[in-house]
Design a protein around this motif. Structure first.
Motif, PDB file in Angstrom:
ATOM      1  N   THR A 189     -31.318  31.762  65.067  1.00 55.15           N
ATOM      2  CA  THR A 189     -30.704  33.060  64.785  1.00 55.15           C
ATOM      3  C   THR A 189     -31.119  33.445  63.367  1.00 55.15           C
ATOM      4  N   LYS A 212     -34.269  38.046  66.121  1.00 59.66           N
ATOM      5  CA  LYS A 212     -32.873  37.733  66.519  1.00 59.66           C
ATOM      6  C   LYS A 212     -31.918  37.922  65.332  1.00 59.66           C
ATOM      7  N   GLY A 214     -28.913  38.935  63.380  1.00 61.33           N
ATOM      8  CA  GLY A 214     -27.508  39.206  63.693  1.00 61.33           C
ATOM      9  C   GLY A 214     -26.751  39.828  62.540  1.00 61.33           C
TER      10      GLY A 214
END
Lengths: 471, 89
Positions: A189, A212, A214
């Protein structure tokens, strides 16, 4: 005493219930207190338990605990809210940290703070990296970095944190590293600290998909004029401020969590209030955003700031006011996380994290200092004396009486450059206490919601089970 | 018999906490032990190779308790260590 939030299972598993003895008792030093319409909220930073007290119980914490302990006081003592006069809670914190670290064990390297470049498109006067040589990560080094990551990987996905310079200036390397990890089936992540200027539509799509991404932290220094002057971007853009606000919105629309940091100092303390109101219009409706303020570091940047006691006091007051404004406008997320006992401070004092410089040198801290590289991607750890110095902790004179002591670790390394002074420490403790009523209200809402859900579920179930239909 | 992995003992508020350390320990038992004095002493003895009989003899010397009670206690403690997978032959 009504329990609003249960304590940490691991910590209470070690501590157990306190044995109640007939000794004079006093409140534990690590308690935060706040009033709410339903009573007094009391939070135990050592155990992580939040309780709502009746008036009679609240008196134990304002006056003194009865002796012998009444049943209500005994219950509070069992839960570590009241302790014997001679109790040494600081020692308990140290032992708990030691035990928790031992239980956690070692799990390879899972956290990477990667600087794709030290280059930046902004020229903030307060940047602690000013004067650092501009280095860009080479393509072959990125390949070796991915190999290193896979070789040292522990359990669970890798946590990548893109840092710089401005990481988006080196986004080709981010693309390359993320593509390689994906090809090799390595889960990861991403999070990023960025000025947000280069988050175009295309970049945001890529960030969400390939990287990815976040979470992003973006710093704002004021409204249009102050922001543009402070950031002094090296670009042809007419109004970087507007562009960054638009980019923040774009990130939010694509479900990236954005933390907006407001860097506070004398030059912008009034302007930041206007910024908060402007931000409300831009990001106010989103749930995936938080705004917080941070007083500029004193000993960093091209023009290090040395503050007088008076100035520190003034900034503390301004920060509290700003915080209230952020809260009133629904952009504070403080209440989501209450302070808990920490076993480490940051990536620098954990063994499962490394900071990778664009030339492959390894550091413990993202605030890279000359001579603090402890190894290289190609050779691994070579200078243990450097890593060791990041594990040494220090304390300030006020630490002994600080209510959030369990949740705070000061590294000896940071002592000279830290922003900690009596006012910032007080600010943190006060902010935590202020967040209790909001946490309580949210907990009540959650309970109501889940009650409603349960009712609905049981109604549905009984309708299904019943041979008679009421509709 | 002896301990399969390292178990550190740490004092906390007059109690003794046993913390299994290392990957194998974490995989086998992800928690801590609350020990009384005797259990902590036996744990210390188990850091090197020792028989049950030798443990009973050593505990008898250390604590003035009747042999019957002591044998039962030692067995109970060893069984609980065995059940948790702490011991190796």
């Amino acid at each position: 005493m009504k329990i609003i939030r249960k304590g940490d299972e691991k910590i209470l598993g070690i501590l157990g219930e306190q044995e109640v003895r007939d000794l004079p008792c006093r409140p534990l030093r690590y308690l935060l207190q706040a009033q709410c319409p339903d009573g007094t909220l009391l939070y135990n930073v050592l155990t992580g338990q939040l309780v709502l007290l009746e008036e009679e119980e609240a008196l134990f914490f304002r006056k003194e605990a009865p002796r012998p302990l009444t049943p209500a006081a005994a219950q509070l003592a069992k839960a570590w809210f009241l302790v014997p006069e001679s109790y040494e809670e600081r020692n308990t914190v140290h032992v708990l940290r030691k035990i928790l670290k031992m239980v956690q064990g070692k799990n390879g390297i899972t956290g990477y703070t990667i600087l794709p470049t030290t280059g930046c498109n902004a020229r903030c006067f307060y940047c602690y990296e000013s004067g650092l040589e501009k280095v860009y990560m080479a393509e072959d080094l990125a390949v070796r970095l991915v190999e290193y990551m896979i070789r040292h990987k522990g359990e669970g996905p890798l946590r990548l944190h893109w840092f710089g310079g401005e990481p988006l200036v080196g986004m080709q390397r981010i693309d390359q590293i993320c593509s390689l990890l994906t090809e090799k089936g390595t889960e990861f992540t991403s999070a990023m600290t960025s000025n947000g200027f280069l988050f175009t539509e295309e970049v945001v799509k890529k960030a969400v998909g390939l990287w990815k991404l976040g979470r992003v932290q973006i710093t704002l220094d004021g409204t249009e004029e102050i922001y543009n002057r402070t950031k002094a971007y090296v670009c042809e853009c007419e109004n970087p401020y507007r562009q960054v606000l638009q980019n923040i919105r774009r990130l939010l629309e694509n479900h990236v969590f954005v933390t907006i940091r407001l860097n506070l100092d004398l030059h912008n303390m009034e302007d930041l209030r206007s910024l908060v109101l402007e931000l409300k219009d831009v990001v106010g409706g989103f749930q995936n955003v938080e705004v917080y303020s941070h007083v500029l570091f004193e000993n960093a940047g091209a023009a290090p700031i040395g503050r007088t006691e008076e100035t520190r006091k003034l900034l503390y007051r301004k920060q509290v006011e700003l915080d209230s404004l952020i809260f009133e406008n629904g952009m504070s997320r403080h209440s989501i996380s209450l302070p808990v006992l920490k076993t480490h401070n940051c990536m620098a004092d954990t063994e499962d994290s490394v900071v990778v410089y664009p030339d492959g040198r390894l550091f413990k801290c993202e605030h890279v200092e000359k001579g603090d590289d402890y190894g290289h991607l190609d050779s691994g750890l070579v200078k243990r004396e450097i890593t060791e110095k990041f594990y040494r902790t220090a304390e300030l004179p006020g630490c002994g009486s600080c209510p959030i002591y369990p949740s705070c670790i000061l590294l000896e390394y940071c002592r000279g450059i830290t922003d900690k002074n009596p006012y910032t420490c007080r600010y943190r403790a006060d902010a935590c206490a202020r967040s209790l009523p909001e946490y309580y209200e949210k907990a009540k809402e959650r309970k109501k919601e889940s009650k409603k859900e349960n009712k609905k579920e049981s109604k549905k179930k009984s309708e299904q089970e019943s041979p008679f239909s009421l509709t | 018999m002896r301990l399969k992995f390292r178990i550190e003992t740490i004092g906390l508020d007059g109690k003794i906490i046993g913390v299994p350390v290392g990957e194998e320990a974490t995989a086998c038992f992800g928690g801590v032990l609350k020990l009384n004095d005797t259990a902590a002493y036996i744990l210390e003895l188990l850091k090197s190779e020792i028989t049950e009989q030798e443990i009973i003899d050593r505990v008898e010397k250390e604590y003035k308790v009747s042999r019957d009670v002591l044998e039962k206690d030692v067995k109970k403690i060893l069984n609980s260590f065995e059940e948790r997978g702490f011991l190796t032959e």
